[in-house]
Motif scaffolding. Sequence first.
Motif, mmCIF file in Angstrom:
data_model
loop_
_atom_site.group_PDB
_atom_site.id
_atom_site.type_symbol
_atom_site.label_atom_id
_atom_site.label_comp_id
_atom_site.label_asym_id
_atom_site.label_seq_id
_atom_site.Cartn_x
_atom_site.Cartn_y
_atom_site.Cartn_z
ATOM 1 N N GLU A 23 -51.647 -13.050 36.127
ATOM 2 C CA GLU A 23 -50.548 -13.368 35.194
ATOM 3 C C GLU A 23 -50.650 -14.022 33.913
ATOM 4 O OE1 GLU A 23 -45.733 -14.049 35.025
ATOM 5 O OE2 GLU A 23 -46.741 -13.424 37.062
ATOM 6 N N CYS A 24 -51.286 -15.317 34.382
ATOM 7 C CA CYS A 24 -51.640 -16.308 33.703
ATOM 8 C C CYS A 24 -53.055 -16.411 32.962
ATOM 9 C CB CYS A 24 -51.398 -17.855 34.191
ATOM 10 S SG CYS A 24 -49.668 -18.138 34.512
ATOM 11 N N HIS A 25 -54.237 -15.916 33.949
ATOM 12 C CA HIS A 25 -55.290 -15.978 33.403
ATOM 13 C C HIS A 25 -55.997 -14.690 32.845
ATOM 14 C CE1 HIS A 25 -56.143 -20.300 34.684
ATOM 15 N NE2 HIS A 25 -55.411 -19.973 35.692
ATOM 16 N N GLY A 26 -55.121 -13.820 32.845
ATOM 17 C CA GLY A 26 -55.458 -12.571 32.537
ATOM 18 C C GLY A 26 -56.451 -11.516 33.169
ATOM 19 N N VAL A 27 -56.558 -10.347 32.911
ATOM 20 C CA VAL A 27 -57.146 -9.318 33.904
ATOM 21 C C VAL A 27 -58.716 -9.511 33.938
ATOM 22 C CG1 VAL A 27 -57.547 -6.667 34.145
ATOM 23 C CG2 VAL A 27 -55.468 -7.613 33.281
ATOM 24 N N LYS A 28 -59.306 -9.877 32.792
ATOM 25 C CA LYS A 28 -60.661 -10.188 32.975
ATOM 26 C C LYS A 28 -61.095 -11.625 32.613
ATOM 27 C CE LYS A 28 -61.916 -5.675 32.885
ATOM 28 N NZ LYS A 28 -62.861 -5.157 33.728
ATOM 29 N N GLY A 29 -59.977 -12.394 33.182
ATOM 30 C CA GLY A 29 -60.356 -13.889 32.836
ATOM 31 C C GLY A 29 -60.052 -14.518 31.598
ATOM 32 N N LYS A 30 -59.572 -13.663 30.530
ATOM 33 C CA LYS A 30 -59.157 -14.204 29.218
ATOM 34 C C LYS A 30 -57.769 -13.994 29.245
ATOM 35 C CE LYS A 30 -60.050 -13.682 24.439
ATOM 36 N NZ LYS A 30 -59.442 -15.099 24.063
ATOM 37 N N SER A 31 -57.152 -15.373 29.156
ATOM 38 C CA SER A 31 -55.898 -15.639 29.164
ATOM 39 C C SER A 31 -54.901 -15.137 27.870
ATOM 40 C CB SER A 31 -55.414 -16.981 29.350
ATOM 41 O OG SER A 31 -53.914 -17.074 29.396
ATOM 42 N N PRO A 32 -53.728 -14.328 28.086
ATOM 43 C CA PRO A 32 -53.133 -14.153 27.005
ATOM 44 C C PRO A 32 -52.198 -15.105 26.234
ATOM 45 C CG PRO A 32 -51.934 -13.446 28.859
ATOM 46 C CD PRO A 32 -53.520 -13.654 29.489
ATOM 47 N N GLU A 38 -59.950 -20.169 30.468
ATOM 48 C CA GLU A 38 -60.592 -18.779 30.577
ATOM 49 C C GLU A 38 -61.545 -18.975 31.517
ATOM 50 O OE1 GLU A 38 -61.507 -17.346 26.805
ATOM 51 O OE2 GLU A 38 -59.883 -17.447 25.860
ATOM 52 N N PHE A 39 -61.889 -17.422 32.245
ATOM 53 C CA PHE A 39 -62.916 -17.442 32.996
ATOM 54 C C PHE A 39 -64.213 -16.259 32.479
ATOM 55 C CE2 PHE A 39 -59.460 -18.758 35.553
ATOM 56 C CZ PHE A 39 -59.928 -20.111 35.982
ATOM 57 N N THR A 40 -64.450 -16.607 31.210
ATOM 58 C CA THR A 40 -65.438 -15.647 30.502
ATOM 59 C C THR A 40 -66.491 -16.490 30.026
ATOM 60 O OG1 THR A 40 -64.367 -15.836 28.650
ATOM 61 C CG2 THR A 40 -63.364 -14.200 29.844
ATOM 62 N N TRP A 41 -67.581 -15.892 29.585
ATOM 63 C CA TRP A 41 -68.559 -16.146 28.908
ATOM 64 C C TRP A 41 -68.408 -17.233 27.638
ATOM 65 C CZ3 TRP A 41 -73.053 -17.845 30.907
ATOM 66 C CH2 TRP A 41 -73.662 -17.266 31.900
ATOM 67 N N GLU A 46 -63.483 -25.435 27.303
ATOM 68 C CA GLU A 46 -62.202 -25.308 28.382
ATOM 69 C C GLU A 46 -62.443 -24.170 29.156
ATOM 70 O OE1 GLU A 46 -59.701 -27.593 28.706
ATOM 71 O OE2 GLU A 46 -61.171 -28.797 27.320
ATOM 72 N N ASN A 47 -63.743 -23.491 29.418
ATOM 73 C CA ASN A 47 -64.030 -22.437 30.177
ATOM 74 C C ASN A 47 -63.821 -23.122 31.627
ATOM 75 O OD1 ASN A 47 -64.912 -20.377 31.871
ATOM 76 N ND2 ASN A 47 -66.353 -19.628 30.161
ATOM 77 N N GLY A 48 -63.048 -22.263 32.378
ATOM 78 C CA GLY A 48 -62.864 -22.841 33.919
ATOM 79 C C GLY A 48 -64.141 -22.662 34.610
ATOM 80 N N LEU A 49 -65.233 -21.955 33.962
ATOM 81 C CA LEU A 49 -66.174 -21.388 34.945
ATOM 82 C C LEU A 49 -67.323 -22.551 34.682
ATOM 83 C CD1 LEU A 49 -66.646 -17.755 34.429
ATOM 84 C CD2 LEU A 49 -66.045 -18.848 36.485
ATOM 85 N N ILE A 83 -62.899 -17.690 44.129
ATOM 86 C CA ILE A 83 -63.876 -18.371 43.264
ATOM 87 C C ILE A 83 -65.058 -17.434 42.901
ATOM 88 C CG2 ILE A 83 -65.596 -20.373 42.915
ATOM 89 C CD1 ILE A 83 -63.543 -22.048 44.207
ATOM 90 N N THR A 84 -65.525 -16.694 43.981
ATOM 91 C CA THR A 84 -66.711 -15.800 44.017
ATOM 92 C C THR A 84 -66.206 -14.693 42.821
ATOM 93 O OG1 THR A 84 -67.228 -16.267 46.146
ATOM 94 C CG2 THR A 84 -67.997 -14.358 45.332
ATOM 95 N N HIS A 85 -65.014 -14.261 43.193
ATOM 96 C CA HIS A 85 -64.629 -13.136 41.943
ATOM 97 C C HIS A 85 -64.727 -13.550 40.561
ATOM 98 C CE1 HIS A 85 -62.376 -10.039 39.865
ATOM 99 N NE2 HIS A 85 -61.413 -11.160 39.524
ATOM 100 N N LEU A 86 -64.223 -15.110 40.135
ATOM 101 C CA LEU A 86 -64.213 -15.167 39.169
ATOM 102 C C LEU A 86 -65.759 -15.550 38.559
ATOM 103 C CD1 LEU A 86 -61.969 -18.543 39.563
ATOM 104 C CD2 LEU A 86 -61.656 -16.340 38.113
ATOM 105 N N ARG A 87 -66.702 -15.607 39.477
ATOM 106 C CA ARG A 87 -68.110 -16.129 38.823
ATOM 107 C C ARG A 87 -68.720 -14.557 38.612
ATOM 108 N NH1 ARG A 87 -68.354 -21.099 37.905
ATOM 109 N NH2 ARG A 87 -68.199 -22.558 39.382
ATOM 110 N N THR A 88 -68.176 -13.550 39.079
ATOM 111 C CA THR A 88 -68.460 -12.063 38.384
ATOM 112 C C THR A 88 -67.837 -11.854 36.941
ATOM 113 O OG1 THR A 88 -66.653 -10.919 39.328
ATOM 114 C CG2 THR A 88 -68.734 -11.473 40.971
#
Length: 91
Positions: A23-32, A38-41, A46-49, A83-88
């Motif tokens: 809901e907060c971090h978005g479907v693919k890790g890009k927050s709306p 975010e959890f994207t490249w 500020e990327n959480g990864l 976290i494992t999911h986030l890394r994907t």
Amino acid sequence: MAQSVLAGDPFRGATLYTRHCQECHGVKGKSPLPGVPEFTWWGGSENGLNRSDRQLLDRIRGGGQGCPAFQGLLDNRDIFDIITHLRTLRR
């Protein structure tokens, strides 16, 4: 704690992410939402990864900057699966 996300289940983590984080971090890790990590490249500094697995574990467990604490709701295995999911997401 010697556990690593290498032992995590990304499929279970995806289900938990959808339920607790999407809901907060978005479907693919890009927050709306503005200002949410975010959890994207492309999340920049500020990327959480950019955090270590331990830092992510502590952050998810303890919350912070508007993110609720999940300690007591999610155990370490749940969090490592997330976290494992986030890394994907960054691939």
